[in-house]
Design a protein around this motif. Structure first.
Motif, PDB file in Angstrom:
ATOM      1  N   ASN A   1       1.039  -1.031  -0.423  1.00  0.00           N
ATOM      2  CA  ASN A   1       0.037  -0.396   0.132  1.00  0.00           C
ATOM      3  C   ASN A   1       0.391   1.002  -0.450  1.00  0.00           C
ATOM      4  OD1 ASN A   1      -2.521  -1.337   0.121  1.00  0.00           O
ATOM      5  ND2 ASN A   1      -2.231  -1.279   2.249  1.00  0.00           N
ATOM      6  N   GLY A   2       1.758   1.638  -0.197  1.00  0.00           N
ATOM      7  CA  GLY A   2       2.990   1.968  -0.569  1.00  0.00           C
ATOM      8  C   GLY A   2       2.370   3.320  -1.486  1.00  0.00           C
ATOM      9  N   LEU A   3       2.617   4.827  -1.044  1.00  0.00           N
ATOM     10  CA  LEU A   3       1.970   6.024  -1.905  1.00  0.00           C
ATOM     11  C   LEU A   3       2.963   5.804  -2.620  1.00  0.00           C
ATOM     12  CD1 LEU A   3      -0.382   6.809   0.773  1.00  0.00           C
ATOM     13  CD2 LEU A   3      -1.398   5.870  -1.064  1.00  0.00           C
ATOM     14  N   LEU A   4       4.391   6.627  -1.615  1.00  0.00           N
ATOM     15  CA  LEU A   4       5.734   7.095  -2.352  1.00  0.00           C
ATOM     16  C   LEU A   4       7.110   6.182  -1.977  1.00  0.00           C
ATOM     17  CD1 LEU A   4       4.588  10.311  -1.364  1.00  0.00           C
ATOM     18  CD2 LEU A   4       4.675  10.279  -3.461  1.00  0.00           C
ATOM     19  N   LEU A   5       7.310   6.478  -3.473  1.00  0.00           N
ATOM     20  CA  LEU A   5       9.283   4.770  -2.997  1.00  0.00           C
ATOM     21  C   LEU A   5       9.709   6.203  -3.077  1.00  0.00           C
ATOM     22  CD1 LEU A   5      11.052   2.501  -2.724  1.00  0.00           C
ATOM     23  CD2 LEU A   5      10.627   2.120  -4.551  1.00  0.00           C
ATOM     24  N   TYR A   6      10.877   6.452  -2.010  1.00  0.00           N
ATOM     25  CA  TYR A   6      11.836   7.277  -2.219  1.00  0.00           C
ATOM     26  C   TYR A   6      12.686   6.425  -2.270  1.00  0.00           C
ATOM     27  CZ  TYR A   6       9.163  10.965  -1.374  1.00  0.00           C
ATOM     28  OH  TYR A   6       7.810  12.181  -0.909  1.00  0.00           O
ATOM     29  N   LEU A   7      14.162   6.453  -3.099  1.00  0.00           N
ATOM     30  CA  LEU A   7      15.617   6.163  -2.954  1.00  0.00           C
ATOM     31  C   LEU A   7      16.811   7.045  -3.525  1.00  0.00           C
ATOM     32  CD1 LEU A   7      13.995   2.821  -5.807  1.00  0.00           C
ATOM     33  CD2 LEU A   7      14.515   3.029  -2.873  1.00  0.00           C
TER      34      LEU A   7
END
Length: 178
Positions: A47-53
């Motif tokens: 249920n991730g809305l945003l992924l930061y890498l």
């Protein structure tokens, strides 16, 4: 999603040395694309809305870390925010109360062993901020989950420096209403 991943891959590949053989560049490009796509699918499944890498190198080093922003809802199950935060704190690791932009939540820290299907064999240090959404008519929470393998040791100074950086990022978090 794929367009964003391709832009990240292209940017990363452009930073490689010019004398690297073309075959190696192609292999690296495909591997990076595959790993980023897997990370994005895993975040979406949770249920991730945003992924930061981190995709920019600092002093020729790429930080081995990521964080995912997710939303959870207690709609229809009749539980209150303080009950959820208490249950999470008791079951997930070392926890402490936090206040993030006026929202009283929980910060949970733990070391997570590598998954059985993981390509690497390093444990990761995971930090979760679980925050009730302010002024929500239904019980809803935002979770911001940070994970890093650091330098391979979840208790090293480098790993804790990355954790400190993430905690500093969370001090700048602000709720925004559209």
């Amino acid at each position: 999603m794929s367009d964003s991943i391709l832009r990240i891959v292209d940017n990363s590949i452009s930073q490689l040395p010019d004398d690297l053989p073309r075959d190696d560049v192609s292999k690296l490009r495909m591997e990076l694309f595959k790993r980023l796509k897997k990370a994005a699918r895993k975040a979406a499944k949770a249920n991730g809305l945003l992924l930061y890498l981190p995709v920019q190198r600092v002093r020729s080093t790429l930080a081995p870390a990521s964080f995912v922003v997710s939303q959870a809802s207690g709609e229809g199950i009749g539980i209150q925010s303080n009950e959820v935060l208490g249950a999470l704190a008791a079951s997930r690791g070392n926890s402490e109360p936090v206040d993030v932009d006026g929202s009283r939540g929980t910060r949970i820290e733990r070391v997570v062993p590598p998954a059985d299907d993981a390509e690497g064999s390093f444990s990761s240090r995971r930090i979760e901020y679980v925050l009730p959404l302010p002024d929500s008519p239904l019980p809803r929470w935002l979770t911001v989950t940070f994970s890093t393998v650091g330098d391979g040791n979840p208790d090293s100074d480098f790993t804790f420096a990355l954790v400190d950086l993430f905690d500093a990022v969370m001090t700048t978090f602000r709720w925004s209403y559209a």
